[in-house]
Design an enzyme around this catalytic site. Structure first.
Site, PDB file in Angstrom:
ATOM      1  N   GLU A   2      47.404  -9.676  31.153  1.00  4.62           N
ATOM      2  CA  GLU A   2      46.669 -10.898  31.509  1.00  4.62           C
ATOM      3  C   GLU A   2      47.487 -12.133  31.145  1.00  4.62           C
ATOM      4  O   GLU A   2      47.586 -13.089  31.932  1.00  4.62           O
ATOM      5  CB  GLU A   2      45.330 -10.919  30.767  1.00  4.62           C
ATOM      6  N   ASP A  40      48.898 -14.690  34.056  1.00  5.49           N
ATOM      7  CA  ASP A  40      48.543 -16.105  34.047  1.00  5.49           C
ATOM      8  C   ASP A  40      49.772 -16.962  34.337  1.00  5.49           C
ATOM      9  O   ASP A  40      49.734 -17.906  35.135  1.00  5.49           O
ATOM     10  CB  ASP A  40      47.933 -16.470  32.692  1.00  5.49           C
ATOM     11  N   ASP A  63      40.055 -12.144  34.209  1.00  2.00           N
ATOM     12  CA  ASP A  63      41.121 -11.531  33.416  1.00  2.00           C
ATOM     13  C   ASP A  63      41.777 -10.375  34.173  1.00  2.00           C
ATOM     14  O   ASP A  63      42.997 -10.200  34.134  1.00  2.00           O
ATOM     15  CB  ASP A  63      40.566 -11.011  32.089  1.00  2.00           C
ATOM     16  N   GLU A 118      44.214 -11.611  36.799  1.00  2.00           N
ATOM     17  CA  GLU A 118      45.474 -12.020  36.180  1.00  2.00           C
ATOM     18  C   GLU A 118      46.276 -10.796  35.733  1.00  2.00           C
ATOM     19  O   GLU A 118      47.503 -10.755  35.897  1.00  2.00           O
ATOM     20  CB  GLU A 118      45.213 -12.932  34.986  1.00  2.00           C
TER      21      GLU A 118
END
Length: 238
Positions: free
Chosen positions: A47, A51, A120, A123
């Site tokens: 995650e 990002d 989440d 990502e």
């Protein structure tokens, strides 16, 4: 019950060279905590990586797509695209929630449809895809499943609901606005805040988000809806 990840690869027309990366992307920490036997890894590190990859790829796309836009506007639009509500929408369109490995407690409390979890997972998938096949394949995936939705998504998500609500209440002399954080839930790495907005102690809206600011924005959006304010006339910038 989660669906087989082979089905997801077929649906996305993507074949992972390292299936264990894909599995990790869809493994929630609650599953790892309940399955101590075996080499299970949760998706939190992926995650983190995803990002950063999203920030880069979305920035590049916007840089190319809007050559006349100044830096400030591009920053706002990027923020609206990579924020939780937008990522949740993309994850829902791809049915990512059906593939997540969850612990029993998280499953019973509706974790499969929880916004923070879905954002989440999106990502994490991007992070796993980047490690498995590189930036070019990530861009291909995003150009097929994310970028086509940006004009509509971005227009809605760049609304500053708090400012619009403030202006509306002042124009119509409705009274004093007050925001309150009424709840904080989830572990530290998945913290979710719940906010309420009131006018003269009258509850008008409630919202949730990863930050207090985002929760207040969502509460303001609900308040504007309750007041029947036309979002189309309040959108700023894009």
């Amino acid at each position: 019950m989660h669906r087989n990840l082979k089905q997801l690869q077929t649906a996305l027309d993507i074949s992972f060279r390292k299936p264990e990366l894909l599995r990790q992307a869809f493994t929630h920490s609650s599953y790892v905590n309940e399955h101590r036997i075996g080499n299970h890894k949760d998706n939190e590190r992926l995650e983190f990586l995803g990002d950063a990859v999203l920030e880069l790829t979305v920035s590049e796309y916007l840089f190319e797509m809007y050559p006349q836009r100044p830096e400030g506007e591009l920053t706002k639009l990027r923020a609206s695209i990579v924020c939780e509500p937008s990522l949740v929408s993309f994850a829902e369109q791809l049915d990512f929630g059906s593939y997540v490995l969850l612990g029993k407690g998280e499953e019973l409390t509706g974790g499969r449809t929880r916004p923070a979890l879905l954002a989440d997972v999106f990502e994490s998938f991007v992070g796993a895809l980047y490690l498995d096949q590189g930036l070019e394949v990530v861009n291909t995936f995003l150009r097929k499943h994310l970028f086509p939705n940006i004009p509509n998504q971005g227009k809605l998500l760049t609304v500053d609901f708090k400012t619009n609500l403030q202006e509306y209440t002042q124009q119509h002399s409705l009274g004093i606005l007050e925001y309150k954080i009424i709840d904080e839930r989830g572990p530290a790495h998945e913290r979710e805040f719940v906010a309420q907005v009131q006018i003269n102690d009258r509850l008008l809206g409630q919202g949730a988000g990863r930050s207090k600011k985002e929760a207040e924005q969502q509460a303001a959006a609900q308040a504007l809806e309750a007041l029947k304010v036309d979002f189309g006339n309040t959108t700023r910038g894009f």
